[in-house]
Design a protein around this motif. Structure first.
Motif, PDB file in Angstrom:
ATOM      1  N   ILE A 253      -2.573  -0.794  -3.969  1.00 10.86           N
ATOM      2  CA  ILE A 253      -3.513  -2.016  -3.151  1.00 10.86           C
ATOM      3  C   ILE A 253      -4.378  -0.314  -2.834  1.00 10.86           C
ATOM      4  O   ILE A 253      -3.422   1.048  -1.866  1.00 10.86           O
ATOM      5  CB  ILE A 253      -2.863  -2.379  -1.585  1.00 10.86           C
ATOM      6  CG1 ILE A 253      -2.625  -3.245  -2.183  1.00 10.86           C
ATOM      7  CG2 ILE A 253      -4.323  -2.206  -0.866  1.00 10.86           C
ATOM      8  CD1 ILE A 253      -2.932  -4.844  -2.646  1.00 10.86           C
TER       9      ILE A 253
ATOM     10  N   LEU B 265      -5.147   5.600   0.212  1.00 17.33           N
ATOM     11  CA  LEU B 265      -6.341   4.222   0.247  1.00 17.33           C
ATOM     12  C   LEU B 265      -7.369   5.501  -0.614  1.00 17.33           C
ATOM     13  O   LEU B 265      -7.415   6.305   0.036  1.00 17.33           O
ATOM     14  CB  LEU B 265      -6.784   3.528   0.981  1.00 17.33           C
ATOM     15  CG  LEU B 265      -5.007   2.925   1.829  1.00 17.33           C
ATOM     16  CD1 LEU B 265      -6.808   2.440   3.623  1.00 17.33           C
ATOM     17  CD2 LEU B 265      -5.371   2.023   1.061  1.00 17.33           C
TER      18      LEU B 265
ATOM     19  N   TRP C 104      -8.440  -0.601   2.202  1.00 16.05           N
ATOM     20  CA  TRP C 104      -8.726  -1.514   3.762  1.00 16.05           C
ATOM     21  C   TRP C 104     -10.207  -1.420   3.714  1.00 16.05           C
ATOM     22  O   TRP C 104     -10.894  -0.754   4.221  1.00 16.05           O
ATOM     23  CB  TRP C 104      -8.020  -0.920   4.402  1.00 16.05           C
ATOM     24  CG  TRP C 104      -6.155  -1.426   4.206  1.00 16.05           C
ATOM     25  CD1 TRP C 104      -5.979  -1.571   3.617  1.00 16.05           C
ATOM     26  CD2 TRP C 104      -5.478  -0.142   4.880  1.00 16.05           C
ATOM     27  NE1 TRP C 104      -4.538  -1.885   3.192  1.00 16.05           N
ATOM     28  CE2 TRP C 104      -4.050  -0.924   4.447  1.00 16.05           C
ATOM     29  CE3 TRP C 104      -4.874  -0.185   6.075  1.00 16.05           C
ATOM     30  CZ2 TRP C 104      -2.660  -1.473   4.889  1.00 16.05           C
ATOM     31  CZ3 TRP C 104      -3.838  -0.271   7.275  1.00 16.05           C
ATOM     32  CH2 TRP C 104      -2.890  -0.053   6.064  1.00 16.05           C
TER      33      TRP C 104
ATOM     34  N   THR D 164       0.600  -1.163  -0.252  1.00 14.62           N
ATOM     35  CA  THR D 164      -0.684   0.453  -0.169  1.00 14.62           C
ATOM     36  C   THR D 164       0.821   1.262   0.139  1.00 14.62           C
ATOM     37  O   THR D 164       0.130   1.695  -0.279  1.00 14.62           O
ATOM     38  CB  THR D 164      -1.062  -0.273   1.185  1.00 14.62           C
ATOM     39  OG1 THR D 164      -1.357  -1.617   1.587  1.00 14.62           O
ATOM     40  CG2 THR D 164      -1.679   1.120   1.427  1.00 14.62           C
TER      41      THR D 164
END
Lengths: 179, 731, 312
Positions: free
Chosen positions: B420, B447, B423, B412
């Motif tokens: 990534i 994210l 989550w 991540t």
């Protein structure tokens, strides 16, 4: 006539406080107060250390100073099991019994009366053990009739090393700690 | 709170009359005469299993007049055997916890500000589905990762697999027991399992090296520990701290932190050189013993003494003691073993020691877990992932057999081997569980979507975009627990009371989310009972029975060699590998070697942490019953050192680590029960989430001070006992 | 090395007992003062001094009623289960000094009232002429007067001594565990009452008599306190530790400087000089005596709760 007492094997106790939590939920003990507690006593210096772990509570003494000092008879010895109990409706909240107990086993309930461990008599009359004894995951607590020589508690006291708390205070406590 | 202590007493008196008729009842009682009899309380019992930790003890929950009263152990449950640990007994506190999340929340400001808008479930799940769909379209489904801990994550895992992501991890692998299972796997071909496959209750000698049973309150383990004590088992405890377990030990070894491998090697040396090991067992089942023997020849007690601080005599005495009781001589594998970064090899050393004692597959040693056979609920096949898992690219950690949470975090952060972007966190407070918080926070910033499912506003929930409030275990169904244990059984979790607010069970959330993602076919049942009923029927059991009893026991199966269990070792050689060729080929030590730990900088102490029996990690500090038992942690400091530093028990200090991170004030416990070169605290305190009421800023967080960690080269675990702290008195 | 930890943190119990706050020392002082007043005024009745018209002792019964009621109100305030206070009077628990005390308190009121009736204070005399007539009739019976006097002396002594006995039976608090506390409280009450009377006395004879009496009480009190502290210091370990609270511990300064020094020794010296006509009588001494008496109760009640058996 029965005389209830307890035997606690300190060698198995791990101070997990399950007995404290179980008593709280079983007896709805108010927040901030407890009827039983864990004491850890350490002697020596690293690495030669010894520690005794004790789950303590009211000792339901044979010679209870808290009963003698009570001016209203609220604090009394019940005929069933000769346990020491408090009748809340008779208690005036004078706190003499709190001051009279060398074990500091009593407290004042938020409603105003003196309160303490009752040996879970409400469970005993149903044939159950006190909540602390029944919950203990290490099975280190035993409850029974000290006047019955064949009861488990009597046999344990005879066969194992142990002690009571403050025997010199003359209260004749009925909780025996095995070591 | 109702005045039930008096009422119950009054009832005792009336009840006592009947009971003591035989013994004679002495006269009337004021309370009886004056009090009117009360109507009976309506008591209901519902069997379920506990969720305060991950042991899943069978429990019976009681309600009184419709209100949750207490929880006791289910006598039919092989794990709890009718008695719960303090956390299970305090489970009702989780229902009454004043800090509970009550409605789905959507982030209003920046991540981490803990500013929320309450939304409906439809809005929250709709938001998540939309973002997940976007991530899938742009980056592929593998770009969503699921961090999940506990049985409640089952349905989320199903939904994720349906969605197409293989990136599902729990901190319990790389930040807890992973290295242990790898070490044992490399030796015996199988891991240690959870519940641990340890036959403590029949052990005649129990060696605990870095295991603090009693403070670590895994119910069955502690119950068996007490049984072993009662039977007079010889107990050896190795710990820099005089733990509860140490107080019960015949031999207590205050080892220098980080030097356990040296001790283990020296013990093995004594057993082999004095021919005290189980020779027939080793001959029959062992592979590479001669090479192993040659490797450990230099590791004498004299060699180990300056490294560990344990005298050669003590090392010999304890080795001989262990051998005296073989094969009922168990060296406990521990549980949370992520200490120094060489943890898989250290666990392998523990496995080897057990192998020498012949305890694997024998009574007083290790049994083989068995379970019942309950088929899954049928679903369409899950899609394959082309790119595969992201956490261990190129199999950098060749022996990892579980997903690495820190590996997902690294991907991540770096975008390698692929980014990534989302989550989904179920029931795990990653900020307290993963080392180096700052990395976790930086990763979260990368994210597009951060979802947290929790019961209280934990630190990790504070960083989410969406927070989903879950019902606690006493309010919900979960998947069946088909346990792997010495006795096979199935356990049911079912609601005892209703959720007090807009909390929902995990199965509902997962199914709704799956439907919104167009994946309803993978969780096709309409009601959870349909799901449970189907699985049970397929296995030949009845949901109705389970709802009444909570547990269905299976037939006894052989779990020891002397019961007919076939000795089988799933290793390359098919035997117990004293010498591991596969390790050698991978460039690692075929027999563990000792790596000396770093010395603390001047004026610093190694930071050690552990458990308390009335708390589970960082998730119980707002439970009103349990927080009353322990509402803050303390920093254990050797009393001689404390005196030199001018510190006393009861004073508050701040801990400052080698990287300058300063903790919350924490109370000092000056005691003889710890070495002078380290400090110890219970994990899970020092909360920084404002919504945690009385737990906010109480005590200090060890996790906050764990900025450095050593990654295990074999399997990627995070050794976290590698930070050093100094103490500053708080004015 | 000895370490002792406990998980208990009960309100009023931990870290050390503090069940009795200002209400109890205030009651103990007022009760002791009234006890002394009863003894003195009872003595005056017994010895026929009630016939004197300017005796300040005639204030005592009415003052006693007020002070005692205030004291009992303080006691009532201390109760945690106030609405049930009447339970004290539905039983007599022979082993409980507090039960004895609650009944003594009940009996004290009629005794003081009878005393009051024998010599009504001026305002009442005027307001209730019928009452005055009753008073005049009663005074004609010397036996009755003597009885009232004697009863007041006896009940007053019991009142003064029972509180000391009460706390001395609480053996769990080693500092209190001395039979001397009863006499000390009685003497302290007597000396406070005597000091008060000689302060308000209008007649020289009355003043001199009571000042000398007070000196006697103060000297006796000193002796008893010395015996009390000495007794603790030469008893068992817990008693020695309790004595230590007054001999080097946290209560040392307040006890010796204020209670003993300023509350007993210094006023004693002044009063000795005064009765020997070296200096004028001054209200300073009696005020110090009374304050000292109040402080004595505060120290004993507070320090007593700190002393304990466990945790050596």
């Amino acid at each position: 006539m029965a005389r209830f007492g307890m035997v606690i094997d300190t060698t198995k106790c791990v101070a997990c406080m399950d007995c404290v939590v179980a008593c709280k939920t079983e007896n709805e003990v108010p927040e901030g107060l407890c009827r039983d507690w864990i004491v850890q006593e350490v002697k020596g210096a690293l690495p030669k250390l010894q520690m005794e772990i004790r789950s303590e509570r009211c000792n339901h003494c044979d010679n209870p100073p808290c009963v003698d000092c009570c001016p209203t008879g609220a604090s009394h010895v019940e005929s069933l099991g000769k346990t020491v109990q408090v009748t809340g409706d008779l208690c005036i909240g004078c706190k003499a019994c709190l001051a009279s107990c060398p074990y500091d086993a009593r407290y004042i309930h938020p409603e105003g009366y003196a309160d303490k461990c009752t040996f879970c008599m409400h469970r005993v009359v149903e044939g159950l053990e006190p909540a602390c004894v029944a919950v203990c995951p290490t099975h280190c607590m035993y409850f029974g009739d000290l006047d019955d020589p064949n009861s488990q508690v009597s046999r344990l006291i005879r066969s194992r090393k142990g002690h009571t708390l403050l025997p010199e205070a003359g209260t004749k406590p009925r909780i025996h700690f095995l070591t | 709170m109702p005045v039930l202590s008096r009422r119950r007493f009054l009832k005792i008196s009336s009840g006592a009359a009947g009971l003591t008729a035989a013994g004679g009842f002495a006269g009337p009682n004021w309370s009886e005469l004056l009090a009117a009899p009360l109507p009976g309380d309506e008591i209901r019992t519902v069997p379920t299993f506990c969720d305060i930790c991950f042991w899943k003890c069978g429990a019976i929950a009681y309600t009184k007049n419709g209100k949750l009263w207490k929880v006791e152990g289910n006598p039919e449950d092989p794990l709890s055997r009718g008695r719960l640990c303090p956390r299970g007994t305090g489970g009702v506190g989780a229902h009454f916890d004043p800090q509970r999340l009550t409605a789905p929340l959507l982030r209003r400001e920046k991540r981490g500000q803990e500013e929320w808008a309450e939304v409906t479930w439809d809005e929250a799940l709709g938001f998540i589905a939309e973002k997940m769909q976007a991530i899938k379209n742009t980056h592929g489904p593998e770009a969503m990762a699921l961090f999940s801990h506990g049985i409640g994550g089952t349905f989320f895992k199903q939904a994720f697999k349906a969605y197409g992501s293989p990136n599902i991890a729990a901190p319990s692998y790389a930040q807890c027991r992973g290295p242990r299972d790898v070490g044992f796997n490399l030796t015996f071909g199988e891991g240690v399992s959870t519940p641990e496959r340890t036959d403590i209750r029949n052990a005649q000698c129990l060696t605990l090296i870095g295991s603090h049973l009693g403070e670590n309150m895994h119910n069955t383990q502690v119950q068996e520990f007490a049984e072993a004590i009662e039977k007079g088992a010889s107990i050896i405890v190795v710990d820099p701290r005089f733990s509860i377990a140490a107080s019960k030990a015949k031999y207590y070894l205050p080892i220098k932190p980080g030097t356990d491998v040296a001790l283990l090697l020296a013990w093995m040396n004594v057993l082999v050189s004095e021919k005290l090991y189980d020779q027939p067992y080793v001959e029959e089942h062992g592979f590479g013993f001669e090479a192993f023997q040659a490797e450990i020849t230099p590791y004498t007690p004299e060699w180990a003494y300056p490294k560990t601080g344990i005298t050669p005599q003590m090392i010999r005495d304890t080795a001989r003691e262990m051998a005296r009781y073989k094969p009922a001589s168990l060296v406990h594998p521990g549980r949370h073993v992520t200490w120094y970064g060489d943890d898989a090899q250290r666990s392998r050393a523990v496995a080897l020691l057990n192998a020498l004692l012949g305890s694997w597959g024998r009574r007083g040693g290790f049994w083989s877990p068995v379970s019942m056979d309950v088929p899954d609920y049928p679903h369409p096949p899950y899609p394959d992932s082309e790119r595969g898992k992201v956490d261990n690219p190129g199999h950098r950690y060749p022996f990892a057999d579980g997903a690495l949470t820190t590996g997902i975090r690294k991907a991540t952060l770096t975008g390698e081997p692929y980014p990534i972007k989302g989550w989904f966190v179920y029931a795990t407070n990653l900020l307290q569980a993963l080392p180096n918080r700052e990395e976790t926070i930086r990763a979260i910033q990368n994210l597009d979507l951060m979802v947290v499912v929790d019961v209280i506003p934990s630190e990790i929930a504070g960083w989410a975009d969406v927070v989903l409030p879950e019902s606690i275990y006493l309010e919900r169904h979960d998947d069946l627990n088909v346990e792997w244990f010495r006795d096979p059984f199935i356990a049911l979790r079912q609601p005892v009371v209703e959720s007090p607010a807009d909390q929902k069970p995990n199965w509902w959330m997962a199914r709704e989310l799956a439907r919104k993602l167009g994946l309803g076919a993978y969780l096709p049942w309409n009601d959870i009972k349909e799901y449970l009923d189907h699985r049970l029927e397929a296995a030949g059991h009845s949901l109705a029975y389970l709802e009444q009893h909570g547990i269905i026991r299976g037939e006894k199966q052989p779990i020891f060699y002397d019961e007919g269990l076939e000795p089988e070792f799933y290793t390359p050689s098919g035997k117990i590998e004293f010498f591991s060729l596969q390790l050698q080929e991978a460039g690692f030590d075929p027999v563990p070697k000792f790596n000396p730990p770093a010395e603390p900088p001047a004026g610093h102490f190694r930071l050690l942490y552990g458990r308390a029996p009335m708390h589970s990690f960082s998730r119980t500090q707002t439970n009103p019953l349990l927080s009353e038992m322990m509402d803050e942690n303390e920093v254990w400091l050797n009393s001689d050192v404390a005196r030199r530093l001018g510190l006393e028990s009861g004073q508050y200090v701040r801990l400052k680590n080698q990287d300058g991170v300063v903790s919350n004030p924490i109370r000092v416990k000056a005691t003889q029960r710890i070495r002078g070169d380290c400090v110890y605290m219970v994990h899970g305190f020092g909360h920084t989430s404002r919504g945690l009421g009385k737990a906010y800023l109480r005590g200090a967080s060890d996790a906050q001070l764990i900025t450095r960690y050593e990654t295990d080269p074999l399997m990627g675990g995070s050794g976290m006992n590698v930070n050093f702290v100094s103490l500053e008195l708080e004015a | 090395m000895h370490e002792l930890t406990s998980t208990r943190a009960n309100h009023l119990i931990d870290p050390s007992l503090h069940v009795w706050e200002w209400q109890i020392p205030v009651y103990l002082f007022l009760g002791g003062l009234v006890a002394g007043m009863m003894v003195i005024s009872g003595y005056f009745l017994l010895t026929g001094r009630h016939k004197r018209t300017r005796c300040a002792c005639f204030m005592l019964p009415s003052l006693s009623l007020i002070l005692l009621s205030l004291g009992m109100f303080a006691l009532f305030l201390d109760l945690e289960h106030k609405l049930y206070f009447w339970r004290l009077y539905t039983t007599f628990e022979i082993l409980s000094p507090m039960s004895w005390g609650s009944w003594i308190l009940l009996l004290v009121y009629p005794a003081i009232l009878a005393n009051l009736l024998l010599r009504l204070p001026a305002p009442l005399e005027v307001a209730f002429p019928r009452l005055q007539r009753v008073s005049d009739r009663l005074v004609e019976y010397p036996m009755f007067v003597k009885w009232v006097g004697g009863v007041n002396m006896v009940l007053g002594s019991l009142l003064g001594v029972y509180t000391g006995i009460l706390i001395s039976t609480l053996a769990a608090r080693p500092l209190w565990n001395s039979a001397l506390l009863g006499p000390i409280f009685l003497l302290s009450g007597m000396s406070a009452a005597a000091a008060f009377v000689h302060m308000i006395a209008r007649e020289v004879e009355e003043r001199e008599l009571l000042a000398k009496a007070d000196n006697g009480f103060l000297m006796a009190e000193l002796i008893f306190i010395a015996l009390f502290v000495g007794g603790l210091a030469t008893s068992t370990q817990v008693h020695q530790q309790a004595a230590g609270l007054l001999l080097g511990g946290p209560y040392t300064a307040v006890f010796w400087v204020f209670v003993v020094g300023l509350g007993i020794v210094f006023p004693l010296v002044i009063q000795l000089l005064a009765v020997n006509h070296k200096i004028q009588h001054t209200p300073v001494a009696p005020i110090l005596v009374m304050l000292g008496g109040l402080l004595l109760r505060f120290v004993i009640v507070s320090a007593g709760q700190v002393s304990h058996w466990i945790g050596n």
